[in-house]
Design an enzyme around this catalytic site. Structure first.
Site, PDB file in Angstrom:
ATOM      1  N   ASP A   1       0.827  -1.218   0.000  1.00 21.84           N
ATOM      2  CA  ASP A   1       0.000   0.000   0.000  1.00 21.84           C
ATOM      3  C   ASP A   1       0.855   1.259   0.000  1.00 21.84           C
ATOM      4  O   ASP A   1       2.036   1.231   0.362  1.00 21.84           O
ATOM      5  CB  ASP A   1      -0.955   0.023   1.195  1.00 21.84           C
ATOM      6  CG  ASP A   1      -0.242   0.103   2.543  1.00 21.84           C
ATOM      7  OD1 ASP A   1       0.764  -0.597   2.727  1.00 21.84           O
ATOM      8  OD2 ASP A   1      -0.701   0.888   3.409  1.00 21.84           O
TER       9      ASP A   1
ATOM     10  N   GLU B   1       0.098  -1.316   5.647  1.00 21.37           N
ATOM     11  CA  GLU B   1       1.118  -0.887   6.604  1.00 21.37           C
ATOM     12  C   GLU B   1       0.898   0.564   6.995  1.00 21.37           C
ATOM     13  O   GLU B   1       1.064   0.952   8.150  1.00 21.37           O
ATOM     14  CB  GLU B   1       2.514  -1.041   5.980  1.00 21.37           C
ATOM     15  CG  GLU B   1       3.660  -0.898   6.977  1.00 21.37           C
ATOM     16  CD  GLU B   1       4.211   0.509   7.143  1.00 21.37           C
ATOM     17  OE1 GLU B   1       5.031   0.721   8.038  1.00 21.37           O
ATOM     18  OE2 GLU B   1       3.824   1.412   6.367  1.00 21.37           O
TER      19      GLU B   1
END
Ligand SMILES: [Zn+2]
Length: 413
Positions: free
Chosen positions: A83, A178
Site C-alpha cells: 500500500d 502498513e
C-alpha cells in the site's frame, strides 16, 4: 554482480497500480485495490518458478524460495508493503526516469511548482550521473514501499537464475495496510514459518534499523460538575476548561515532540474532546526504553491530578493502552540478525549505519508476533509527498545486500 537487474523495470510498473490504503475504512484490506498489485506479484512469483506463491483472502502475498543447501539454515523472511500512504494521491502515478541526472533542479512536469533540488535533498548529490526516478508532480511516487517490493522480486529472480548461490529456505511476504498501522493484523505467522525477518522499508543506502520507540496511548478523562448555566454561580466546574489548564501545565521546554530529539522520549497530546460536563485528552507516550513509559505516564498523571485537586467535586480517570514495543527488546536476544546483516553490507561495499527510528514499523509488530525482524534500506526519499524520489542504483544495491545476506546465513549455519 554480472546480472541485468529487474528492480527498476518492476518498480516502474508497480507504482502505476493505485494501492492507496484508507485509514477511515475498517474493512481488511482497507481498500480492495491493494489486491490488484498483490495478485500481479503472486503471478510474477509463479512465473519465476515459485509454485506456491499465492494471495490470501486478506491480500497478503506468501511465497517460498526453497532451500538449496544440505545445511540446516534458519528460515529468513523478506517483507515489504504494497500500500501507499493516505497523505498524498496515488492515482495515475506517472513515474519519470531522469537518466544520468545532471545535478540541476528537477521540475515535475504536471505541476511546475513541484521542484526537487539538491539544496532541499542533499542526498540527491550522490546520484549525479546516475538514474533518479520521480513522480510527475500530481501524486506521490510510491517508493514507500514499492521499492521494497521490487527489490525482493529482483532478489527472487536473481536467486532463481543463479542456483549456484547457496541459501536456506526464504519466505517472501507482501502485506497490505502498513500505512494505516494494520499491516500485520492478519499475518499468519505460523503459515509463514520463518525464523527471522527483514523488512525492506528504509531510506538511505547503508542504513539499518533494529530499534524503534516503545509506544503507549494515555487518556485523561475529566469529570466536571454540571449545573444549569443560568444558575451555576459557585456550582459549575467546566471540564473543558480544566482540560485546557492541564495542557497549559505541561512542561514547555522538554517532554514534548517539539522539544526532543535523538534518544529522548516524550508525551504528546493528540486529541481533545468533550462537553462542559466531561472532557478527555488523548496522549501518545514514546520512549526507546520501555520502562520509561511508566515514568512518563506517572509524571503526566501527577500534573493532571495536581490540577484536578484544586477543584473539589471534580474527578479524573487515567487510562493507558499499549501500542507497540521497541523491537530491540526482542532483537537483542538474536545478535546474529544484525551481525549477518553487517557482513552482507560490507560484502556489498557498504558501511552499516544503525539508526534508531523515532516511530514504529511493521518490523516492531512482527518482532513481538514471534518473527524477530529488522529493517533494511531501499533508497526511498521524501516519502508520502509529491517530491518522493529514489535512485535506481540504491534499489540495485539493496538487491546485492539481500543476495549476500542469504549466503551469510547459509555459511554460518
Ligand atoms: Zn513504508
Amino acid at each position: 554482480m554480472n546480472y541485468q537487474h529487474t528492480a527498476t523495470e518492476r518498480f516502474l510498473r508497480y507504482v502505476q497500480i493505485d494501492t492507496q490504503s484508507d485509514p477511515d475504512n475498517t474493512a481488511f484490506p482497507s481498500s480492495e485495490k491493494q489486491k490488484d498489485l498483490s495478485r500481479l506479484l503472486a503471478d510474477e512469483l509463479q512465473q519465476i518458478g515459485l509454485s506456491n506463491a499465492h494471495v490470501d483472502e486478506h491480500g497478503y502475498v506468501y511465497a517460498t524460495i526453497p532451500s538449496n543447501t544440505n545445511k540446516k539454515v534458519p528460515v529468513i523472511c523478506f517483507c515489504s508493503h504494497v500500500d501507499t500512504a493516505p497523505d498524498c494521491s496515488g492515482t495515475n502515478v506517472k513515474p519519470i526516469v531522469h537518466q544520468r541526472y545532471n545535478g540541476q533542479a528537477i521540475v515535475l512536469p504536471d505541476d511546475e511548482t513541484q521542484i526537487i533540488t539538491v539544496e532541499k535533498y542533499p542526498y540527491l548529490k550522490n546520484f549525479i550521473g546516475k538514474n533518479i526516478i520521480t513522480a510527475s508532480g500530481k501524486t506521490l511516487l510510491g517508493a514507500d514501499d514499492k521499492s521494497g517490493v521490487a527489490i525482493i522480486m529482483d532478489m527472487a529472480n536473481y536467486l532463481q537464475t543463479h542456483k549456484d548461490i547457496k541459501h536456506g529456505a526464504i519466505k517472501i511476504l507482501f502485506t497490505p495496510d502498513e500505512e494505516t498501522g494494520r499491516g500485520t493484523e492478519h499475518v499468519d505467522i505460523k503459515k509463514l514459518g520463518a525464523d527471522f525477518g527483514y523488512t525492506l522499508d528504509g531510506g538511505e543506502c547503508g542504513t539499518y534499523e533494529d530499534e524503534t520507540f516503545s509506544a503507549d496511548a494515555a487518556t485523561i478523562t475529566i469529570n466536571g460538575v454540571i449545573a444549569h448555566p443560568g444558575y451555576a454561580k459557585g456550582k459549575l466546574i467546566n471540564a473543558i476548561k480544566i482540560a485546557g489548564e492541564i495542557l497549559d501545565a505541561l512542561p514547555k521546554n522538554e517532554f514534548s515532540p517539539e522539544t526532543t530529539s535523538g534518544r529522548e522520549g516524550f508525551v504528546h497530546p493528540v486529541k481533545v474532546s468533550g462537553i462542559a460536563e466531561k472532557a478527555s485528552i488523548d496522549f501518545i507516550v514514546r520512549d526507546f526504553v520501555t520502562d520509561n513509559l511508566a515514568k512518563h505516564e506517572a509524571r503526566l498523571k501527577a500534573i493532571a491530578q495536581n490540577m484536578i485537586d484544586q477543584y473539589p467535586g471534580v474527578t479524573m480517570d487515567f487510562t493507558v493502552k499499549e501500542q507497540y514495543r521497541n523491537m530491540k527488546d526482542v532483537l537483542k536476544n538474536y545478535p546474529q540478525v544484525a551481525a549477518y546483516a553487517q557482513t552482507a553490507y560490507e560484502r556489498s561495499g557498504l558501511v552499516l549505519r544503525n539508526e534508531p527510528i523515532r516511530g514504529g514499523t511493521d518490523g516492531s509488530r512482527l518482532s513481538y508476533m514471534g518473527l524477530p525482524c529488522a529493517n533494511i534500506f531501499t533508497g526511498m526519499q521524501a516519502i508520502h509527498s509529491r517530491h518522493e524520489w529514489i535512485a535506481a542504483e540504491d534499489m540495485e544495491k539493496a538487491v546485492e545486500v539481500l543476495v549476500n545476506l542469504v549466503q551469510v546465513w547459509e555459511e554460518n549455519s
